[in-house]
Design an enzyme around this catalytic site. Structure first.
Site, short mmCIF file in Angstrom:
data_model
loop_
_atom_site.label_atom_id
_atom_site.label_comp_id
_atom_site.label_asym_id
_atom_site.label_seq_id
_atom_site.Cartn_x
_atom_site.Cartn_y
_atom_site.Cartn_z
CG ASP A 67 -0.32 -0.54 2.48
OD1 ASP A 67 0.92 -0.55 2.56
OD2 ASP A 67 -1.06 -0.95 3.39
CG ASP A 136 -8.74 -1.12 11.73
OD1 ASP A 136 -7.83 -1.87 11.33
OD2 ASP A 136 -9.11 -0.11 11.10
CG HIS A 138 -5.76 -2.29 8.80
ND1 HIS A 138 -5.95 -0.97 9.13
CD2 HIS A 138 -4.45 -2.53 8.97
CE1 HIS A 138 -4.79 -0.44 9.48
NE2 HIS A 138 -3.86 -1.37 9.41
CD GLU A 143 -8.59 0.98 7.76
OE1 GLU A 143 -8.46 -0.02 8.51
OE2 GLU A 143 -8.02 2.06 7.99
#
Ligand code: F6R
Length: 266
Positions: A67, A136, A138, A143
């Site tokens: 990413d 979270d 990910h 997400e």
């Protein structure tokens, strides 16, 4: 899935480096999938050490990063391209032309993401994918709510990710809100996955991802469907795993009886 609970973050990084090294010895022109963030920094440091002191060879390696923030130039100190150059690429003999980090300043995002996917396919797919996990749940920037079949695309980051990543920026308002990220589907197509996590802050989400239900709310849980995943956590990140005793026992038995198969039998 093989889950290894290392005593310390340093041990986690060394064991991870063993798996990457073994991959490069087996296939010198491996295609590696790479992650940024705090988690793999010890791994990269150890790979640099092995390159410099033991001649671990990256000359034929091709890499694809997961990413990149949208609109950060590759020279921005918080860009993931900059991170990879500083942490790994500048210190090993990888050919810079073989390193791919999504380009954040791209105008036609959709076309670019399709091209990134095609490039991965053109070189034969990713042999070994290194992953971290966000608080979270990910993987890459997938997400909560991301499709488990998703491909490389633009994602909006959650408040939590923006807050977590603000530690790297002088001003929290500078943290980009968007990123280009490989999808969960892209990651699931890689041949082998190495997921790393360290620190008590990751303990809850590690347990949910590895021992909870598969859900798009915790995209790392999709790794349960992959055929060849090795998870290496330090003892803090592994402290909420219900079957920790079993994972430790399996690892001890493998070390004792079949050390060459650590990270191999799934
Ligand atoms: C980074 C990435 C992210 C991180 C995750 C954990 O390329 O894809 O999914 O792996 O946010 O970040 P750290 O390691 O900083 O806790």
């Amino acid at each position: 899935m093989e889950i290894i609970i290392a005593e310390t973050t340093e041990e986690m990084s060394r064991l991870a480096a063993d798996i990457v090294e073994r991959q490069l010895l087996r296939k010198p022109n491996s295609v590696l999938g790479l992650a940024t963030g705090s988690t793999p920094m010890g791994l990269y440091k150890e790979l640099v050490r092995r390159h410099q002191q033991q001649g671990l060879d990256f000359s034929k390696v091709i890499s694809f990063n997961l990413d990149e923030y949208l609109d950060l130039s590759p020279t921005h100190p918080q860009s993931y391209r900059y991170f990879m150059d500083q942490q790994l690429f500048n210190h090993v003999n990888i050919d810079p032309r073989n390193t791919h980090v999504p380009y954040g300043h791209v105008a036609e995002v959709e076309e670019y993401c399709a091209w990134y996917e095609e490039e991965i396919k053109r070189v034969g797919g990713i042999d070994l994918q290194v992953l971290g996990i966000g608080a979270d749940g990910h993987i890459a920037f997938n997400e909560p709510g991301s499709s488990l079949g998703s491909r490389t695309r633009l994602k909006t980051l959650t408040q939590q990710t923006i807050e977590d990543n603000s530690r790297f920026f002088d001003d929290p308002d500078q943290v980009p809100r968007f990123a280009i990220t490989m999808g969960v589907g892209t990651i699931l197509e890689t041949r082998e996955i190495l997921l790393l996590a360290n620190g008590a802050k990751k303990a809850d989400v590690v347990a949910q991802a590895l021992e909870g239900p598969i859900t798009a709310q915790i995209t790392a849980s999709a790794l349960q469907m992959h055929r060849h995943v090795t998870v290496i956590v330090d003892s803090a990140a592994g402290s909420k795993l219900k079957r920790a005793d079993y994972y430790r026992w399996v690892h001890q038995e493998k070390k004792r009886l079949i050390p060459r198969l650590i990270g191999r039998v799934t």
